[in-house]
Design a protein around this motif. Sequence first.
Motif, PDB file in Angstrom:
ATOM      1  N   LYS A 155       0.827  -1.204   0.000  1.00 28.08           N
ATOM      2  CA  LYS A 155       0.000   0.000   0.000  1.00 28.08           C
ATOM      3  C   LYS A 155       0.863   1.257   0.000  1.00 28.08           C
ATOM      4  CE  LYS A 155      -3.589  -2.336   2.739  1.00 28.08           C
ATOM      5  NZ  LYS A 155      -4.284  -2.351   4.057  1.00 28.08           N
ATOM      6  N   LEU A 156       2.171   1.094   0.068  1.00 29.37           N
ATOM      7  CA  LEU A 156       3.064   2.241   0.102  1.00 29.37           C
ATOM      8  C   LEU A 156       3.052   2.972  -1.237  1.00 29.37           C
ATOM      9  CD1 LEU A 156       6.070   0.691   2.058  1.00 29.37           C
ATOM     10  CD2 LEU A 156       4.204   2.110   2.941  1.00 29.37           C
ATOM     11  N   THR A 157       3.395   4.244  -1.218  1.00 34.89           N
ATOM     12  CA  THR A 157       3.310   5.067  -2.429  1.00 34.89           C
ATOM     13  C   THR A 157       4.356   4.661  -3.447  1.00 34.89           C
ATOM     14  OG1 THR A 157       4.811   6.730  -1.493  1.00 34.89           O
ATOM     15  CG2 THR A 157       2.442   7.005  -1.085  1.00 34.89           C
ATOM     16  N   GLU A 158       4.052   4.979  -4.706  1.00 37.34           N
ATOM     17  CA  GLU A 158       4.900   4.527  -5.804  1.00 37.34           C
ATOM     18  C   GLU A 158       6.302   5.109  -5.777  1.00 37.34           C
ATOM     19  OE1 GLU A 158       2.294   7.915  -7.398  1.00 37.34           O
ATOM     20  OE2 GLU A 158       2.052   6.154  -6.132  1.00 37.34           O
ATOM     21  N   LYS A 159       6.521   6.205  -5.066  1.00 35.54           N
ATOM     22  CA  LYS A 159       7.857   6.788  -4.994  1.00 35.54           C
ATOM     23  C   LYS A 159       8.853   5.826  -4.351  1.00 35.54           C
ATOM     24  CE  LYS A 159       6.407  11.632  -4.881  1.00 35.54           C
ATOM     25  NZ  LYS A 159       6.422  12.907  -4.119  1.00 35.54           N
ATOM     26  N   GLN A 160       8.346   4.864  -3.616  1.00 39.09           N
ATOM     27  CA  GLN A 160       9.216   3.902  -2.933  1.00 39.09           C
ATOM     28  C   GLN A 160       9.408   2.611  -3.732  1.00 39.09           C
ATOM     29  OE1 GLN A 160       6.611   4.651   0.753  1.00 39.09           O
ATOM     30  NE2 GLN A 160       8.527   3.972   1.650  1.00 39.09           N
ATOM     31  N   TRP A 161       8.801   2.506  -4.909  1.00 38.84           N
ATOM     32  CA  TRP A 161       8.817   1.251  -5.650  1.00 38.84           C
ATOM     33  C   TRP A 161      10.079   1.125  -6.494  1.00 38.84           C
ATOM     34  CZ3 TRP A 161       3.152   1.542  -7.883  1.00 38.84           C
ATOM     35  CH2 TRP A 161       2.248   1.509  -6.795  1.00 38.84           C
ATOM     36  N   THR A 162      11.214   1.049  -5.856  1.00 39.75           N
ATOM     37  CA  THR A 162      12.486   0.919  -6.560  1.00 39.75           C
ATOM     38  C   THR A 162      13.014  -0.500  -6.411  1.00 39.75           C
ATOM     39  OG1 THR A 162      13.786   1.528  -4.619  1.00 39.75           O
ATOM     40  CG2 THR A 162      13.009   3.331  -6.043  1.00 39.75           C
ATOM     41  N   GLU A 163      14.097  -0.789  -7.127  1.00 40.93           N
ATOM     42  CA  GLU A 163      14.739  -2.097  -6.989  1.00 40.93           C
ATOM     43  C   GLU A 163      15.252  -2.308  -5.566  1.00 40.93           C
ATOM     44  OE1 GLU A 163      16.819  -0.165 -10.424  1.00 40.93           O
ATOM     45  OE2 GLU A 163      15.004   0.389  -9.337  1.00 40.93           O
ATOM     46  N   SER A 164      15.709  -1.233  -4.934  1.00 36.54           N
ATOM     47  CA  SER A 164      16.199  -1.337  -3.561  1.00 36.54           C
ATOM     48  C   SER A 164      15.074  -1.703  -2.598  1.00 36.54           C
ATOM     49  CB  SER A 164      16.850  -0.017  -3.127  1.00 36.54           C
ATOM     50  OG  SER A 164      17.982   0.253  -3.926  1.00 36.54           O
ATOM     51  N   PHE A 165      13.887  -1.154  -2.819  1.00 37.83           N
ATOM     52  CA  PHE A 165      12.748  -1.491  -1.971  1.00 37.83           C
ATOM     53  C   PHE A 165      12.349  -2.948  -2.179  1.00 37.83           C
ATOM     54  CE2 PHE A 165       8.018  -1.397  -1.250  1.00 37.83           C
ATOM     55  CZ  PHE A 165       8.098  -1.361   0.136  1.00 37.83           C
ATOM     56  N   GLN A 166      12.376  -3.411  -3.428  1.00 40.13           N
ATOM     57  CA  GLN A 166      12.110  -4.822  -3.689  1.00 40.13           C
ATOM     58  C   GLN A 166      13.111  -5.701  -2.943  1.00 40.13           C
ATOM     59  OE1 GLN A 166       9.558  -6.065  -5.449  1.00 40.13           O
ATOM     60  NE2 GLN A 166       9.119  -4.842  -7.267  1.00 40.13           N
TER      61      GLN A 166
END
Length: 327
Positions: free
Chosen positions: A111-122
């Motif tokens: 549910k987190l915002t798309e600004k956090q959807w990076t490879e590092s977050f994955q």
Amino acid sequence: MVFIQNLVWRFTSIHVKSCGLRSQLVNLDNDTAIHCWVPASALTSQDGQVGCKSSSVAAASKKLETKPALMLIHGFAPNALLCWENQVGTLTKEFDVYIPDLLFFGNSTTKLTEKQWTESFQAECLMQMLQLVGVQNQIQLVGTSYGGMVAFRMAEMYPNFVKKVVISSSGVGFMSTSLDNLLAKSNLSSISELLLPSSVKGMKVFLANVTYKAMWLPNFILHDMLQVLYEENREERKQLLDHMIFGTKDALPLPQLSQKFLIVWGEHDEVFNINLAYELQKHLGTSRAELVVMKNCGHVPQMENPKEYNRIILNFLKTCPQNSTKD
């Protein structure tokens, strides 16, 4: 004709379960959940879920690992098993295999915002998931395409946990301009048009670019695949591409990593040119990174020639690492 894809999925699930894996939904917190196929010996609750607030977390630390741990990280396939089905039978004989769905693929969500959807977050989410299912010792990674970028980030972020890495057909170090020829040839305006087809014509373009040998499927099957595999989370997957760090100047210079790497590339990869494989090997150093080019393969050698692919990566993964030297 959706039942055809559902039937294929049913048989795939049966095959994976027969190899000793089972489906697990791991709740990292109230916002994010990662679905993963885990060894049957891994900790699980009665309903197939593990949560960060569950008493099972404490028990996870007591889990006994009988084989070395190995995680397979998929690319922009709609779910992990479509990417790795041909590897499961071989690799589960030697390793405790974990096959996660990355966020917005399969049943993994946030549910987190798309600004956090990076490879590092994955990478961070996969690390949390492994801890929650009880992986204590070092793990080896195999990542293909987008999954290779996530694997690279995991190796960077958790150097004491990640032992060895296989990077397969993954444009680590690429720039967005690297895709210009591919997009122009296919008359596409963005990489999301290729990786997230929205029509039968788009499916044909996709298959033509990811495989070396032409793959013909009747239109009704392609339409079926679109409905079942590519409609869910389409916008979120597009956002993943838009928020990638790799491919931008923010990703450079690439970090130097201490692990041993195997780089596997299809000779005729149309998505990420083979020159990127040589550049990555040069960056990591030839003492740490071995490169194997697979003949008569495109962007998905693990699907195009699975027997040879499995032999190559097993030889690397089962070899005891020697002390690294600096280049």
